[in-house]
Design a protein around this motif. Sequence first.
Motif, PDB file in Angstrom:
ATOM      1  N   VAL A  47     132.072 120.361  49.061  1.00  8.31           N
ATOM      2  CA  VAL A  47     131.588 120.488  50.428  1.00  8.31           C
ATOM      3  C   VAL A  47     131.533 119.148  51.143  1.00  8.31           C
ATOM      4  O   VAL A  47     131.568 119.081  52.376  1.00  8.31           O
ATOM      5  CB  VAL A  47     130.196 121.158  50.436  1.00  8.31           C
ATOM      6  N   TRP A  48     131.478 118.044  50.395  1.00  7.47           N
ATOM      7  CA  TRP A  48     131.426 116.715  50.989  1.00  7.47           C
ATOM      8  C   TRP A  48     132.763 115.995  50.926  1.00  7.47           C
ATOM      9  O   TRP A  48     132.817 114.769  51.074  1.00  7.47           O
ATOM     10  CB  TRP A  48     130.328 115.880  50.333  1.00  7.47           C
ATOM     11  N   HIS A  54     135.803 121.402  57.254  1.00  2.00           N
ATOM     12  CA  HIS A  54     135.215 122.540  56.544  1.00  2.00           C
ATOM     13  C   HIS A  54     134.852 123.666  57.517  1.00  2.00           C
ATOM     14  O   HIS A  54     134.481 123.412  58.660  1.00  2.00           O
ATOM     15  CB  HIS A  54     133.984 122.085  55.771  1.00  2.00           C
ATOM     16  N   ILE A  56     132.296 126.543  58.492  1.00  2.00           N
ATOM     17  CA  ILE A  56     130.909 126.968  58.301  1.00  2.00           C
ATOM     18  C   ILE A  56     130.587 128.033  59.338  1.00  2.00           C
ATOM     19  O   ILE A  56     130.634 127.772  60.550  1.00  2.00           O
ATOM     20  CB  ILE A  56     129.933 125.787  58.430  1.00  2.00           C
ATOM     21  N   ILE A  87     130.328 129.002  53.719  1.00  2.00           N
ATOM     22  CA  ILE A  87     130.904 127.662  53.738  1.00  2.00           C
ATOM     23  C   ILE A  87     132.195 127.681  52.942  1.00  2.00           C
ATOM     24  O   ILE A  87     132.191 127.956  51.738  1.00  2.00           O
ATOM     25  CB  ILE A  87     129.934 126.624  53.140  1.00  2.00           C
ATOM     26  N   ASP A  88     133.297 127.447  53.629  1.00  2.00           N
ATOM     27  CA  ASP A  88     134.612 127.423  52.982  1.00  2.00           C
ATOM     28  C   ASP A  88     134.840 128.669  52.136  1.00  2.00           C
ATOM     29  O   ASP A  88     135.339 128.613  51.007  1.00  2.00           O
ATOM     30  CB  ASP A  88     134.775 126.169  52.122  1.00  2.00           C
ATOM     31  N   LEU A 132     125.496 124.494  46.766  1.00  2.00           N
ATOM     32  CA  LEU A 132     126.954 124.417  46.766  1.00  2.00           C
ATOM     33  C   LEU A 132     127.356 123.012  46.355  1.00  2.00           C
ATOM     34  O   LEU A 132     126.962 122.039  47.010  1.00  2.00           O
ATOM     35  CB  LEU A 132     127.507 124.748  48.156  1.00  2.00           C
ATOM     36  N   ASP A 133     128.095 122.915  45.271  1.00  2.00           N
ATOM     37  CA  ASP A 133     128.553 121.613  44.765  1.00  2.00           C
ATOM     38  C   ASP A 133     127.384 120.648  44.586  1.00  2.00           C
ATOM     39  O   ASP A 133     127.500 119.448  44.864  1.00  2.00           O
ATOM     40  CB  ASP A 133     129.595 121.013  45.711  1.00  2.00           C
ATOM     41  N   SER A 171     133.402 119.678  60.602  1.00  2.00           N
ATOM     42  CA  SER A 171     133.364 121.112  60.344  1.00  2.00           C
ATOM     43  C   SER A 171     133.765 121.906  61.575  1.00  2.00           C
ATOM     44  O   SER A 171     133.607 121.462  62.713  1.00  2.00           O
ATOM     45  CB  SER A 171     131.961 121.550  59.899  1.00  2.00           C
TER      46      SER A 171
END
Length: 449
Positions: A47-48, A54, A56, A87-88, A132-133, A171
Amino acid sequence: MRPVRPRLVALATAATLALGGCAAVSDTSDTSGVAPATRQVADGEGVWDADTVHDIAVEVDEDAVAAMVDTYQETGEKQWIEATVTIDGETFERAGLRLKGNSSLRGVSDDAEPTDLPWLVRLDEYVDGQSLDGSSELIVRSNSSETALNEAVALDLLAEAGLASEHAVASSFSVNGADPRLRLVVQNLDEDWEAENFAGDGLLYKAEAGGDWSYRGDDPDSYTDVFDQETGDDDLTPLIDFLDFLNNSSDEEFAAELPDHLDVASFARYLAFEELVDNFDDIDGPGNNSYLRYDADTGGFTVVAWDHNLAFGGAPGGGGGFPRGGDGERPTDLPTDLPSGMPSGMPTDMPSGMPGGERPEGGPGGGPGGGGGMGGRSNVLVERFAAVEEWADLVDQAKADLTAELYDSGYAEEVLDRWAGVLTEQAGDLVDADTVQEEADAIRSSIAG
């Protein structure tokens, strides 16, 4: 593939190396009470991953949003509501959503478009362990520019400067199926962020926009509206002791003992950085933007930077380095009768760039400190720090070093080109290439001096 971008930690030893040649540094760094982690935090993944724009998408009950906005308008309270966040392509049910910001929420109304508002998303607000991650909190930032390149670049440079920074990604953001907007999303300064940037146990405190750094006695309840504790078990004692020292020590005691309470070299580098990137809204700007991180092992504090959406001359509503609107001109109908300075207890989230009092002599804009500008206010740490000649010299040396390291080396332009390239190649449906180029060129001019 984008080159690795060092996510360095704000540590006295790194600052000492960067400030080499200044005799005062060795004296202050030897006695600094802060020694955060020496490891680097590499560029984000998942996510980073900053190489990717990305997706969202938020689904939320419209009545709940309206009620939340009403509550904020009436009381200033930012309530949590439930939302479904994708997210993604990965969907999180019962995530938390609340408004985030101060001046960015000025004038928010019932008919505000949710896709345009600043948000804090907390994936685990209602479902324990949901992330997430490895991250559970994301901040959807506001910016007066269309690209938010100024904040993205500033955060990258902040990390390269050896100061604690946060991950940031572009994003395509939407709420309830509205047309998506290009929004910068950054890492919240929470436990996950702290573990990534510092070693050992500690406490993180955030200065409130409407607060100050005054000493209000030893009752923790007296600091409810001026500082929030963000990490660790509730304990304001270290903060209160530090504020007592800042406000009540003699000049001699302050000069001799501050290194026992604060990472002096890191703070000098912070002040120099904020001035270098022309961030008016820093520790003694109108938003009171700063965090204090207490190291439980050493008993010392580190000042942590926060909020760079006004870096490189940006200003809410347009102007600065980031023209908006058809003619690209700065608004001309801003009020001109604001009082000089910001008295204690007065609102401090005035839009930057409005006429007001000049910053205090010796503070940012007129000496050691952040970017120049109007409407700032005094900060006891900045004022007293700048009054000590050897520390003022540290700031001057740090600015010279950072200019060489970040600007003269070409690094800042490389960062800018990478960010602009991601937007040009992947966000053409959100922002046109000419706008990306225009806003990148404005930053480039600032870097070139």
